[in-house]
Enzyme design. Structure first.
Site, PDB file in Angstrom:
ATOM      1  N   HIS A 369       0.732  -1.221  -0.014  1.00  0.00           N
ATOM      2  CA  HIS A 369       0.010   0.285   0.033  1.00  0.00           C
ATOM      3  C   HIS A 369       0.899   1.234  -0.015  1.00  0.00           C
ATOM      4  CE1 HIS A 369      -4.007  -1.671   0.730  1.00  0.00           C
ATOM      5  NE2 HIS A 369      -3.442  -2.666   1.273  1.00  0.00           N
ATOM      6  N   LYS A 560      -7.943  14.081   5.166  1.00  0.00           N
ATOM      7  CA  LYS A 560      -6.914  12.736   5.099  1.00  0.00           C
ATOM      8  C   LYS A 560      -5.880  13.011   5.922  1.00  0.00           C
ATOM      9  CE  LYS A 560      -6.321  13.586   0.377  1.00  0.00           C
ATOM     10  NZ  LYS A 560      -6.500  12.419   0.006  1.00  0.00           N
ATOM     11  N   ARG A 561      -5.111  11.863   6.255  1.00  0.00           N
ATOM     12  CA  ARG A 561      -3.973  11.973   7.116  1.00  0.00           C
ATOM     13  C   ARG A 561      -3.102  13.035   6.757  1.00  0.00           C
ATOM     14  NH1 ARG A 561       0.579   8.824   6.754  1.00  0.00           N
ATOM     15  NH2 ARG A 561      -0.079   7.753   4.903  1.00  0.00           N
ATOM     16  N   LYS A 566       1.133  14.414   0.955  1.00  0.00           N
ATOM     17  CA  LYS A 566      -0.326  14.668   0.532  1.00  0.00           C
ATOM     18  C   LYS A 566      -0.678  16.282   0.468  1.00  0.00           C
ATOM     19  CE  LYS A 566      -2.299  10.667   2.908  1.00  0.00           C
ATOM     20  NZ  LYS A 566      -2.839   9.693   1.904  1.00  0.00           N
ATOM     21  N   THR A 668      -8.509   6.373  -1.424  1.00  0.00           N
ATOM     22  CA  THR A 668      -9.655   5.995  -1.643  1.00  0.00           C
ATOM     23  C   THR A 668     -10.867   7.383  -1.079  1.00  0.00           C
ATOM     24  OG1 THR A 668      -9.877   5.154   0.744  1.00  0.00           O
ATOM     25  CG2 THR A 668      -9.429   3.450  -1.058  1.00  0.00           C
ATOM     26  N   LYS A 672     -14.703   8.211  -3.127  1.00  0.00           N
ATOM     27  CA  LYS A 672     -15.739   8.386  -2.237  1.00  0.00           C
ATOM     28  C   LYS A 672     -16.329   9.831  -2.560  1.00  0.00           C
ATOM     29  CE  LYS A 672     -13.791   6.010   1.475  1.00  0.00           C
ATOM     30  NZ  LYS A 672     -12.729   6.349   2.949  1.00  0.00           N
TER      31      LYS A 672
END
Length: 822
Positions: A369, A560-561, A566, A668, A672
């Site tokens: 992952h 998100k984290r 990111k 993911t 969504k």
């Protein structure tokens, strides 16, 4: 007696599913099981009574499912994961059993709505982010598609942490999600397993002169299973999530207790309990590393023992075991299952090495992952030896045999062996857990097309050259039941009204929405649903952030984290850019925008925590400036979790998926948001590429370097030159570096500014800045044309079918597990 019990189970009448039956059982559990009266505030007890009412109906289907799997003799899959981010169980089970309306009517007799009652369920603290939520979606799809898959995890007493924001800083407090217990779990004491730690090994010979190894441990722990039912969508199938709780083999030292040595008496119990106490302890220290490794081995050993013991109850040997079982390792965390399977087969069940290795390498499958090398766990060899002495011996033998195979393929290539060795060849050797998983598995899959290609060509290129047939791609997906039917019921009802409900379990049917894109009535109702959903987001943001959002404004969301790759920092630079435009009166090309950022930073991740502080300081500055109010509002959402995401996805207009190309495995959250009609601004990274391919480039706001271009830029990266050549960027950096957002703490954000200017900035924030601003300008232009925006929104939902976890699980079952539905 066993035959009589079986017949009684088989003929047990099923409980009623109508309002009268639900109401009867709700009153029964509320008044008799829980012993409550109607006085006072009954919501907590109503939640428990409603859960028990639903649970009764799950249990009868659960038992029937187990009988079905046993009678059909289907192959079984064990899904091993350190995380399962399940979300609330009551509403999910009520939806999947088709009991929403009866339950609403029954709760109405008490004067409460289902939503009010469901608020008293805390999100299970069994995960941190995308990895755990993916595992939860997979379990939903496995049950819905009738695949015999059991999830195995750890029953953490505390989640990673509950995030508070104080003075703009992240503050971590314990997340005791199990406070008050859980009505959804069943303790199965008779299936408890003993897990070994510490001690030493000794060799002995049997009467035939065959050598054997005995692990003499000195710190055994008991793994106690707690089972949670996982219902499929309206198909009467209920699968199992088995969570292990750690306890000491002996309750406490009675002699020490009687002698007054109370702390000593409970030492073993306390040490054992630590294993399942907290999700992801900080592993900066040696003690933290030991606890992380203990958790991973605890999960792997208990789960493998569970499957092997069950097999031995009805089989005399392991001849057919590999044809009937598969173990899916969800990321590198359970990689220790490879040597543990070898230990159990050889030391406990008496198989020879080659027999055990054949079974191991034909039952283990590994999902990777991450593309971040630092996220591929490595454990110091001396720590592995200290904690798991027998496992280290097996790992060393696996490594020796594997290097012999490498030498056979690439004779005398010492460099190749050094790069591929399971145990690094350095002064303080490390055990590479990802390499162990690859060597011990028959399948290695990535989770997006780009991710898999980068694994094959980069991170694991040597292994791909050796075993290309092992590698495959399985692009992630999310369950439409949770992320559209439940979280966005108004949109789900609208879709079903126009195209029927087949899409709920065959999500590719959403493509029919393309035919409605010019239907004015449908478009108007689509916009009305979105507006109502945005009002719910407004309430959430006000309650948690005390910031007033306007539903008429563009809702721009990144949740998100918190991590540098990111690039919440890039998002924040754009916020500062917009604010500067407002201060200068340059608003003619702007659109009113509400920007929401949320997520947790790892407790030991100083840079990520400083980014949270920056976002909050920037938000405070903007939200208290009356000049900005008509144009810009900003909030940081604390303690983002599944339940909050269920509100955010339906009400988001713009989804921020802006990671540096080549760093996000899949994502993911992007799926969504897309499923709920949000438009995506993003890089060509992870599943963004496949999302853009599915919806069309004209319906996706693309920016930034490609993976290949990013690699080229890093060779001679000069961010200062980029900043100096861009006046707007220079002014933004001056605001960041001049204490504009931290007047009371001069220099607070200089580390973030330095990271942007750093020539070794892996995340290339400066390199992508101008492209990101231009993409955001395109967003503003399209938003001003609401008809075009509506078209793009509908087309995003219409193209989201391929990102159903049902499709992903079908591919796992077909290509990796070779599994048939019941």
């Amino acid at each position: 007696m066993k035959k009589q019990n079986k017949n009684m189970e088989h003929h047990h009448p099923w409980l009623g599913m109508d309002k009268a039956a639900i109401s009867h059982d709700l009153h029964h559990h509320y008044h008799l099981t829980l012993g409550r009266e109607n006085a006072g505030n009954p919501l907590r007890y109503l939640y428990q009574a409603a859960s028990l009412t639903i649970r009764d109906r799950l249990v009868e289907r659960w038992r029937q499912t187990r009988r079905c799997y046993l009678e059909e003799g289907k192959k079984q899959v064990a899904y091993l994961s350190m995380e399962f981010l399940m979300g609330r169980a009551l509403t999910n089970a009520t939806l999947n059993l088709d009991l929403e309306q009866p339950m609403r009517e029954a709760l109405g007799e008490f004067g409460y709505a289902l939503e009010e009652v469901a608020e008293h369920e805390r999100d299970a603290g069994l995960g941190n982010g995308g990895l755990g939520r993916l595992a939860a979606c997979f379990l939903d799809s496995c049950a819905t598609l009738r695949y015999p898959v059991t999830g195995y995890g750890i029953r953490y007493d505390y989640g990673i942490f509950h995030q508070l924001i104080k003075d703009g800083y992240q503050v971590e407090v314990p997340d005791h999600w199990l406070e008050g217990g859980s009505p959804w779990e069943f303790t199965v004491l008779e299936n408890s397993k003993r897990v070994k730690f510490g001690g030493y090994t000794e060799t002995w010979e049997d009467q035939n002169g065959r050598p054997h190894v005995r692990w003499v441990s000195d710190n055994d722990v008991l793994a106690i299973p707690h089972d949670i039912p996982i219902p499929g969508y309206r198909n009467d199938i209920v699968n199992t999530l088995r969570l292990w709780k750690a306890d000491s083999v002996d309750s406490f030292g009675l002699a020490d207790f009687n002698a007054g040595e109370f702390d000593v008496a409970f030492t073993a119990q306390n040490q054992a309990a630590q294993i399942s106490m907290v999700l992801y302890p900080n592993d900066v220290s040696v003690s933290g590393k030991l606890l992380r490794l203990r958790q991973q081995y605890f999960l792997s050993s208990a789960s493998l023992q569970d499957v092997l013991d069950s097999w031995c109850e009805s089989h005399d040997d392991f001849t057919d075991f590999a044809h009937r079982h598969c173990f899916q390792l969800n990321d590198t965390h359970p990689a220790i299952a490879v040597p543990e399977m070898m230990r159990l087969l050889m030391d406990v069940h008496g198989l020879h090495w080659h027999e055990a290795w054949q079974i191991t390498t034909t039952t283990m499958a590994y999902t990777n992952h991450t593309l971040l090398p630092e996220a591929l766990e490595q454990w110091p060899e001396k720590i592995v030896g200290r904690l798991l002495p027998r496992l280290l011996e097996i790992i060393q033998e696996i490594n020796r045999r594997f290097l012999r195979e490498v030498d056979s393929r690439w004779p005398a290539d010492e460099e190749k062996k050094r790069h591929m060795a399971v145990i690094t060849m350095e002064n303080e050797p490390q055990v590479r857990m990802a390499y162990l998983a690859i060597i011990g598995s028959y399948s290695v899959n990535g989770v997006a097309a780009l991710h898999t290609r980068l694994l094959e060509c980069g991170l694991f290129s040597n292994f791909y050259a050796l075993w290309p047939e092992r590698f495959n791609n399985k692009t992630n997906g999310v369950t439409p039941r949770r992320w559209l039917v439940f979280s966005n019921p108004a949109l789900a009802s609208l879709i079903t009204e126009y195209i029927g409900d087949r899409w709920i379990c065959q999500m590719e049917a959403l493509a029919q929405l393309k035919e409605l894109v010019r239907d004015e009535g449908f478009r108007a109702r689509w916009r009305a649903v979105k507006l109502d959903n945005k009002k719910q987001v407004c309430r959430l943001v006000m309650n948690r952030c005390n910031v007033e959002f306007d539903p008429a404004m563009l809702f721009d969301v990144q949740v998100k984290r918190i991590h540098e790759y990111k690039r919440q920092l890039l998002n924040t630079l754009h916020i500062i850019h917009l604010y500067r435009k407002i201060l200068q009166g340059e608003v003619s090309a702007m659109v009113p925008r509400c920007i929401l950022i949320g997520g947790k930073a790892a407790p030991g991740y100083a840079t990520a925590k400083l980014i949270i502080k920056l976002v909050n300081n920037v938000a405070d500055k903007i939200n208290t400036d009356i000049r900005a109010r008509p144009w810009l509002r900003v909030a940081f959402l604390p303690n983002h979790e599944v339940t909050a995401m269920e509100t955010l996805c339906p009400g988001t207009d713009l989804s921020e998926q802006i990671s540096t190309a080549g760093k996000e495995a899949s994502g993911t959250g992007n799926m969504k948001f897309m499923m709920n009609g949000a438009l995506t601004i993003g890089t060509l990274d992870g599943a963004n590429i496949e999302i853009r391919d599915a919806v069309g480039e004209e319906n996706f706001f693309l920016f930034g370097l490609t993976t290949e271009a990013a690699d080229a830029v890093r060779r001679d990266y000069r961010p200062d030159d980029i900043i100096n050549a861009d006046p707007e960027f220079s002014h933004i950096m001056q605001m960041l570096e001049s204490n504009f957002f931290c007047p009371e703490m001069p220099g607070l954000f200089l580390p973030l500014a330095h990271s942007i200017r750093d020539r070794h900035d892996t995340w290339l924030t400066a390199a992508d800045f101008r492209s990101y601003l231009e993409a955001q300008q395109r967003v503003a232009q399209v938003w001003q044309d609401q008809e075009r925006w509506t078209t793009m929104s509908i087309l995003n939902t219409a193209a989201s079918g391929v990102f159903s976890s049902d499709r992903t699980i079908h591919e796992y079952a077909r290509d990796i597990w070779h599994l048939e539905a019941c």
